[in-house]
Write a protein that holds these residues in place. Structure first.
Motif, PDB file in Angstrom:
ATOM      1  N   ALA A   9       0.842  -1.193   0.000  1.00  0.00           N
ATOM      2  CA  ALA A   9       0.000   0.000   0.000  1.00  0.00           C
ATOM      3  C   ALA A   9       0.879   1.245   0.000  1.00  0.00           C
ATOM      4  O   ALA A   9       2.045   1.215   0.421  1.00  0.00           O
ATOM      5  CB  ALA A   9      -0.892  -0.001   1.236  1.00  0.00           C
ATOM      6  N   ARG A  11       0.672   3.783   1.910  1.00  0.00           N
ATOM      7  CA  ARG A  11       1.049   4.171   3.268  1.00  0.00           C
ATOM      8  C   ARG A  11       2.268   3.386   3.767  1.00  0.00           C
ATOM      9  O   ARG A  11       3.014   3.867   4.603  1.00  0.00           O
ATOM     10  CB  ARG A  11      -0.133   4.013   4.215  1.00  0.00           C
ATOM     11  CG  ARG A  11      -0.508   2.593   4.503  1.00  0.00           C
ATOM     12  CD  ARG A  11      -1.654   2.502   5.514  1.00  0.00           C
ATOM     13  NE  ARG A  11      -1.909   1.139   5.864  1.00  0.00           N
ATOM     14  CZ  ARG A  11      -2.601   0.285   5.131  1.00  0.00           C
ATOM     15  NH1 ARG A  11      -3.118   0.688   3.996  1.00  0.00           N
ATOM     16  NH2 ARG A  11      -2.785  -0.956   5.521  1.00  0.00           N
ATOM     17  N   VAL A  63      -7.593  10.866  -8.323  1.00  0.00           N
ATOM     18  CA  VAL A  63      -7.984  10.263  -7.048  1.00  0.00           C
ATOM     19  C   VAL A  63      -8.733   8.957  -7.281  1.00  0.00           C
ATOM     20  O   VAL A  63      -8.520   7.969  -6.566  1.00  0.00           O
ATOM     21  CB  VAL A  63      -8.834  11.259  -6.231  1.00  0.00           C
ATOM     22  CG1 VAL A  63      -9.325  10.632  -4.941  1.00  0.00           C
ATOM     23  CG2 VAL A  63      -8.049  12.530  -5.954  1.00  0.00           C
ATOM     24  N   LEU A  64      -9.566   8.924  -8.290  1.00  0.00           N
ATOM     25  CA  LEU A  64     -10.310   7.706  -8.628  1.00  0.00           C
ATOM     26  C   LEU A  64      -9.366   6.574  -9.054  1.00  0.00           C
ATOM     27  O   LEU A  64      -9.502   5.429  -8.604  1.00  0.00           O
ATOM     28  CB  LEU A  64     -11.316   8.009  -9.738  1.00  0.00           C
ATOM     29  CG  LEU A  64     -12.233   6.887 -10.168  1.00  0.00           C
ATOM     30  CD1 LEU A  64     -13.182   6.521  -9.031  1.00  0.00           C
ATOM     31  CD2 LEU A  64     -13.024   7.306 -11.386  1.00  0.00           C
ATOM     32  N   TRP A  66      -6.109   6.323  -8.305  1.00  0.00           N
ATOM     33  CA  TRP A  66      -5.321   5.929  -7.137  1.00  0.00           C
ATOM     34  C   TRP A  66      -6.137   5.029  -6.210  1.00  0.00           C
ATOM     35  O   TRP A  66      -5.650   3.990  -5.746  1.00  0.00           O
ATOM     36  CB  TRP A  66      -4.841   7.165  -6.375  1.00  0.00           C
ATOM     37  CG  TRP A  66      -4.262   6.828  -5.050  1.00  0.00           C
ATOM     38  CD1 TRP A  66      -3.037   6.284  -4.799  1.00  0.00           C
ATOM     39  CD2 TRP A  66      -4.905   6.964  -3.789  1.00  0.00           C
ATOM     40  NE1 TRP A  66      -2.885   6.091  -3.453  1.00  0.00           N
ATOM     41  CE2 TRP A  66      -4.025   6.500  -2.807  1.00  0.00           C
ATOM     42  CE3 TRP A  66      -6.150   7.441  -3.396  1.00  0.00           C
ATOM     43  CZ2 TRP A  66      -4.334   6.503  -1.462  1.00  0.00           C
ATOM     44  CZ3 TRP A  66      -6.464   7.434  -2.047  1.00  0.00           C
ATOM     45  CH2 TRP A  66      -5.569   6.976  -1.102  1.00  0.00           C
ATOM     46  N   GLY A  67      -7.383   5.412  -5.935  1.00  0.00           N
ATOM     47  CA  GLY A  67      -8.221   4.608  -5.048  1.00  0.00           C
ATOM     48  C   GLY A  67      -8.493   3.224  -5.609  1.00  0.00           C
ATOM     49  O   GLY A  67      -8.466   2.227  -4.878  1.00  0.00           O
ATOM     50  N   THR A  68      -8.727   3.135  -6.892  1.00  0.00           N
ATOM     51  CA  THR A  68      -8.946   1.843  -7.537  1.00  0.00           C
ATOM     52  C   THR A  68      -7.710   0.961  -7.451  1.00  0.00           C
ATOM     53  O   THR A  68      -7.795  -0.235  -7.173  1.00  0.00           O
ATOM     54  CB  THR A  68      -9.355   2.052  -9.007  1.00  0.00           C
ATOM     55  OG1 THR A  68     -10.494   2.896  -9.055  1.00  0.00           O
ATOM     56  CG2 THR A  68      -9.666   0.734  -9.686  1.00  0.00           C
ATOM     57  N   ASP A  69      -6.541   1.566  -7.651  1.00  0.00           N
ATOM     58  CA  ASP A  69      -5.300   0.804  -7.559  1.00  0.00           C
ATOM     59  C   ASP A  69      -5.052   0.325  -6.134  1.00  0.00           C
ATOM     60  O   ASP A  69      -4.614  -0.807  -5.917  1.00  0.00           O
ATOM     61  CB  ASP A  69      -4.129   1.647  -8.048  1.00  0.00           C
ATOM     62  CG  ASP A  69      -2.850   0.841  -8.141  1.00  0.00           C
ATOM     63  OD1 ASP A  69      -2.883  -0.247  -8.761  1.00  0.00           O
ATOM     64  OD2 ASP A  69      -1.821   1.283  -7.592  1.00  0.00           O
ATOM     65  N   GLU A  70      -5.349   1.163  -5.145  1.00  0.00           N
ATOM     66  CA  GLU A  70      -5.191   0.735  -3.745  1.00  0.00           C
ATOM     67  C   GLU A  70      -6.146  -0.408  -3.419  1.00  0.00           C
ATOM     68  O   GLU A  70      -5.774  -1.336  -2.706  1.00  0.00           O
ATOM     69  CB  GLU A  70      -5.422   1.916  -2.801  1.00  0.00           C
ATOM     70  CG  GLU A  70      -4.286   2.910  -2.780  1.00  0.00           C
ATOM     71  CD  GLU A  70      -2.989   2.343  -2.227  1.00  0.00           C
ATOM     72  OE1 GLU A  70      -3.014   1.632  -1.194  1.00  0.00           O
ATOM     73  OE2 GLU A  70      -1.939   2.599  -2.827  1.00  0.00           O
ATOM     74  N   LEU A  71      -7.372  -0.365  -3.941  1.00  0.00           N
ATOM     75  CA  LEU A  71      -8.311  -1.475  -3.730  1.00  0.00           C
ATOM     76  C   LEU A  71      -7.812  -2.764  -4.371  1.00  0.00           C
ATOM     77  O   LEU A  71      -7.926  -3.847  -3.792  1.00  0.00           O
ATOM     78  CB  LEU A  71      -9.683  -1.118  -4.293  1.00  0.00           C
ATOM     79  CG  LEU A  71     -10.525  -0.170  -3.459  1.00  0.00           C
ATOM     80  CD1 LEU A  71     -11.784   0.221  -4.218  1.00  0.00           C
ATOM     81  CD2 LEU A  71     -10.883  -0.800  -2.128  1.00  0.00           C
ATOM     82  N   TRP A  74      -5.074  -4.089  -2.178  1.00  0.00           N
ATOM     83  CA  TRP A  74      -5.638  -4.663  -0.966  1.00  0.00           C
ATOM     84  C   TRP A  74      -6.213  -6.046  -1.253  1.00  0.00           C
ATOM     85  O   TRP A  74      -6.000  -6.989  -0.492  1.00  0.00           O
ATOM     86  CB  TRP A  74      -6.723  -3.738  -0.411  1.00  0.00           C
ATOM     87  CG  TRP A  74      -7.484  -4.355   0.709  1.00  0.00           C
ATOM     88  CD1 TRP A  74      -7.110  -4.441   2.013  1.00  0.00           C
ATOM     89  CD2 TRP A  74      -8.742  -5.020   0.607  1.00  0.00           C
ATOM     90  NE1 TRP A  74      -8.062  -5.106   2.727  1.00  0.00           N
ATOM     91  CE2 TRP A  74      -9.074  -5.472   1.891  1.00  0.00           C
ATOM     92  CE3 TRP A  74      -9.610  -5.257  -0.450  1.00  0.00           C
ATOM     93  CZ2 TRP A  74     -10.256  -6.162   2.147  1.00  0.00           C
ATOM     94  CZ3 TRP A  74     -10.776  -5.947  -0.190  1.00  0.00           C
ATOM     95  CH2 TRP A  74     -11.091  -6.389   1.098  1.00  0.00           C
TER      96      TRP A  74
END
Length: 102
Positions: A9, A11, A63-64, A66-71, A74
């Motif tokens: 991730a 983070r 942002v969309l 990035w969020g999709t890639d983080e999902l 995960w």
């Protein structure tokens, strides 16, 4: 941050660990703004200023993505935890590779 790792991730990696990539990301919108909003370049490249609602719409997409890639990352980490046999298969393959070398 693109392609620094396929599973960790953001983070865990840290947002500011790749200053060259950050400089490139900062340069891109600045250069685009110059091409689109400076009158000299508008005439040269045939561009026009974007309305604020279009700029707001475009600002959502990084942002969309990035969020999709983080999902996705995960889900990949969660999937690996449910299949511990994969780790043993890799170990077995590494042992076989060492035997073949000797």
């Amino acid at each position: 941050m693109p392609a620094r790792t396929d599973h960790a991730a953001l983070r865990d990696i840290g947002l500011f660990t790749n200053p060259l990539l950050l400089a490139g990301i900062a340069f891109e919108p600045a250069f685009t703004a110059v091409l689109v909003y400076v009158p000299l370049f508008q005439g040269l490249f045939g561009t026009a200023a974007l309305p604020p609602d279009v700029v707001a719409l475009i600002a959502i997409f990084p942002v969309l993505v990035w969020g999709t890639d983080e999902l996705r990352r995960w889900a990949r980490r969660a999937h690996r935890k449910t299949q511990p046999w994969r780790m043993f298969r890799r170990l077995a393959c590494a042992r076989c590779a060492r035997r073949r070398r000797t």
